[in-house]
Design a protein around this motif. Structure first.
Motif, PDB file in Angstrom:
ATOM      1  N   THR A 142      23.025 -23.688  17.439  1.00 37.61           N
ATOM      2  CA  THR A 142      22.265 -24.802  18.018  1.00 37.61           C
ATOM      3  C   THR A 142      20.763 -24.617  17.919  1.00 37.61           C
ATOM      4  O   THR A 142      20.009 -25.462  18.377  1.00 37.61           O
ATOM      5  CB  THR A 142      22.642 -24.990  19.503  1.00 37.61           C
ATOM      6  N   GLY A 143      20.319 -23.527  17.307  1.00 42.01           N
ATOM      7  CA  GLY A 143      18.892 -23.222  17.240  1.00 42.01           C
ATOM      8  C   GLY A 143      18.064 -24.272  16.531  1.00 42.01           C
ATOM      9  O   GLY A 143      16.915 -24.506  16.873  1.00 42.01           O
ATOM     10  N   GLY A 179      24.618 -24.895  26.353  1.00 33.99           N
ATOM     11  CA  GLY A 179      25.948 -24.291  26.418  1.00 33.99           C
ATOM     12  C   GLY A 179      26.469 -23.782  25.095  1.00 33.99           C
ATOM     13  O   GLY A 179      27.496 -23.110  25.052  1.00 33.99           O
ATOM     14  N   GLY A 180      25.774 -24.069  24.017  1.00 32.26           N
ATOM     15  CA  GLY A 180      26.261 -23.676  22.696  1.00 32.26           C
ATOM     16  C   GLY A 180      25.760 -22.318  22.253  1.00 32.26           C
ATOM     17  O   GLY A 180      24.933 -21.679  22.907  1.00 32.26           O
ATOM     18  N   ASP A 181      26.272 -21.889  21.132  1.00 37.65           N
ATOM     19  CA  ASP A 181      25.858 -20.641  20.518  1.00 37.65           C
ATOM     20  C   ASP A 181      24.436 -20.817  19.986  1.00 37.65           C
ATOM     21  O   ASP A 181      24.180 -21.714  19.182  1.00 37.65           O
ATOM     22  CB  ASP A 181      26.820 -20.308  19.374  1.00 37.65           C
TER      23      ASP A 181
END
Length: 157
Positions: free
Chosen positions: A110-111, A104-106
């Motif tokens: 969050t990569g 759900g994150g950017d």
């Protein structure tokens, strides 16, 4: 536990031998599970050998006597079934939180997140680092890694 009581010679001789080896643990369990009683009562004639045998036969698995008979290390004994299950629940919650944030994150933020390591448990090997093939990002498309895995040159080479 009951097998250990039955393993030696039968009767009073077997119980005496058992008490010689595990007497301190038995004393502790009598104080814990049989308040107001003492192992000294056996020698004073206030407790029968039969009472002691029945007491020992039905001690729970987490009793000091049962742990002494098993001879496991204190660290292994600290990890009861309840603790293993609780650690599994905590690991599952942490993995679920990681997946929720990752999905759900950017992706730019969050990569680089890594999945949480499980809680260390005695007798359980830590899982080895996986050989994850990354697509995109700083390390290229992963085509070279895939080609090496399947034994062919990459299409873009």
């Amino acid at each position: 536990m009951a097998e250990a009581v039955r393993a030696g010679a039968g009767g009073i001789t077997g119980l005496r031998r058992f008490l010689t080896e595990y007497g301190e643990a038995v004393e502790w369990d009598i104080a814990r599970y049989w308040p107001g009683r003492s192992l000294l009562e056996l020698y004073r004639g206030q407790m029968s050998w039969r009472e002691l045998r029945v007491f020992l036969r039905f001690l729970p698995q987490d009793s000091a006597t049962a742990r002494a008979v098993r001879g496991a290390s204190p660290e292994e004994e600290a990890w009861t079934l309840d603790r293993h299950l609780l650690a599994a629940v905590v690991d599952a919650v942490r993995e679920n939180t990681f997946a929720t944030v990752k999905l759900g994150g950017d992706p730019k933020k969050t990569g680089r997140l890594k999945p949480p390591d499980p809680i260390p448990r005695p007798g359980v090997e830590q899982r080895a680092k996986s050989n994850v093939i990354r697509f995109g990002g700083r390390h290229g498309s992963g085509a070279k890694q895939l080609a090496g895995l399947f034994g062919r040159p990459a299409a873009n080479q």
